[in-house]
Design a protein around this motif. Sequence first.
Motif, PDB file in Angstrom:
ATOM      1  N   TYR A 184      -0.886   4.648 125.396  1.00 38.96           N
ATOM      2  CA  TYR A 184      -0.869   2.563 123.841  1.00 38.96           C
ATOM      3  C   TYR A 184      -2.977   2.936 123.433  1.00 38.96           C
ATOM      4  N   GLY A 185      -3.377   3.431 124.086  1.00 42.02           N
ATOM      5  CA  GLY A 185      -4.672   4.139 123.194  1.00 42.02           C
ATOM      6  C   GLY A 185      -5.135   4.460 122.272  1.00 42.02           C
TER       7      GLY A 185
ATOM      8  N   ALA B 239       3.634   2.837 119.807  1.00 44.58           N
ATOM      9  CA  ALA B 239       3.423   2.802 118.557  1.00 44.58           C
ATOM     10  C   ALA B 239       4.900   1.343 117.867  1.00 44.58           C
ATOM     11  N   ILE B 240       5.515   1.750 118.473  1.00 44.31           N
ATOM     12  CA  ILE B 240       6.693   0.739 117.779  1.00 44.31           C
ATOM     13  C   ILE B 240       6.230  -1.051 118.385  1.00 44.31           C
ATOM     14  N   GLN B 241       5.288  -0.730 119.422  1.00 42.01           N
ATOM     15  CA  GLN B 241       4.886  -2.169 119.723  1.00 42.01           C
ATOM     16  C   GLN B 241       4.337  -2.711 119.425  1.00 42.01           C
ATOM     17  N   ILE B 242       2.981  -1.532 119.414  1.00 41.62           N
ATOM     18  CA  ILE B 242       1.749  -2.317 118.217  1.00 41.62           C
ATOM     19  C   ILE B 242       1.930  -2.472 117.186  1.00 41.62           C
TER      20      ILE B 242
ATOM     21  N   LYS C  47      15.419  -0.182 119.162  1.00 42.65           N
ATOM     22  CA  LYS C  47      15.550  -0.612 119.444  1.00 42.65           C
ATOM     23  C   LYS C  47      15.823  -1.803 120.105  1.00 42.65           C
ATOM     24  N   SER C  48      15.603  -1.729 121.831  1.00 42.26           N
ATOM     25  CA  SER C  48      15.850  -2.608 122.296  1.00 42.26           C
ATOM     26  C   SER C  48      14.127  -2.808 122.987  1.00 42.26           C
ATOM     27  N   LEU C  49      13.436  -1.810 122.209  1.00 40.59           N
ATOM     28  CA  LEU C  49      11.950  -1.909 122.256  1.00 40.59           C
ATOM     29  C   LEU C  49      11.080  -2.826 120.805  1.00 40.59           C
ATOM     30  N   GLY C  50      12.053  -3.240 120.363  1.00 43.07           N
ATOM     31  CA  GLY C  50      11.406  -3.535 118.841  1.00 43.07           C
ATOM     32  C   GLY C  50      11.839  -2.824 117.619  1.00 43.07           C
ATOM     33  N   ALA C  51      12.021  -1.740 117.678  1.00 42.98           N
ATOM     34  CA  ALA C  51      12.488  -1.431 115.865  1.00 42.98           C
ATOM     35  C   ALA C  51      12.754  -1.879 115.790  1.00 42.98           C
TER      36      ALA C  51
END
Length: 211
Positions: free
Chosen positions: A124-125, A156-159, A181-185
């Motif tokens: 994440y960093g 990268a998807i989430q951020i 897709k389930s992570l928000g893409a």
Amino acid sequence: MEAVIVTKNGDPDVFEIQELPTPSPSPGEVCIRVSKAGINFADILARMGLYPGAPNPPFTPGMEVSGVVTKIGSEVTEFEIGDRVAGLSQLGGYSEYNLLNKTSVYKIPIEMEHDQACALLCAYGTSHYALKQRANLKKGDTLVVLGASGSTGIAAIQIGKIMGAKVIAAASSIEKQNYTKSLGADITIGYENIKEQLKELTNNKGVDVIF
């Protein structure tokens, strides 16, 4: 304490578990009892002797850890024994105890599990720095994430979504695409004819950032 040692550069069979002295912190350092340690691509490269700046064997790999503070150095006022923390160790994470500079240690909330806290650091960093400092991602931009089902891709998807981007996630299988897709893409694609796919998805305008 027990620690995992890279005895020589090579495949995973170069690892040995050895008994080492439990470390004591110098001024400005924190010693934690390790609960979780991350496995990053850089750790694998270091084991193989391919990571820039990695020490020569023998050494203990492990760049990110979480655990509980057991000792503090004389110049440490930010932490107390018993604090639940996560930190970037650069080396030494694959051991029962790890020394970290206090500037690389972060308290974690009681409701956060150690594995979650540990996983936030490197992936994440890296992704946050890439999207914010390097790419200057803006709200409304279209972001393409390649290798989207890996650790930095997931981050990268989430951020990217938090920063207000439209996220197109590229992954090599339907299973991985569904996961992203389930992570928000917003959109998921494979790699076949990816240039043409991206043109079609953006009405030939192209994308703003490729991660």
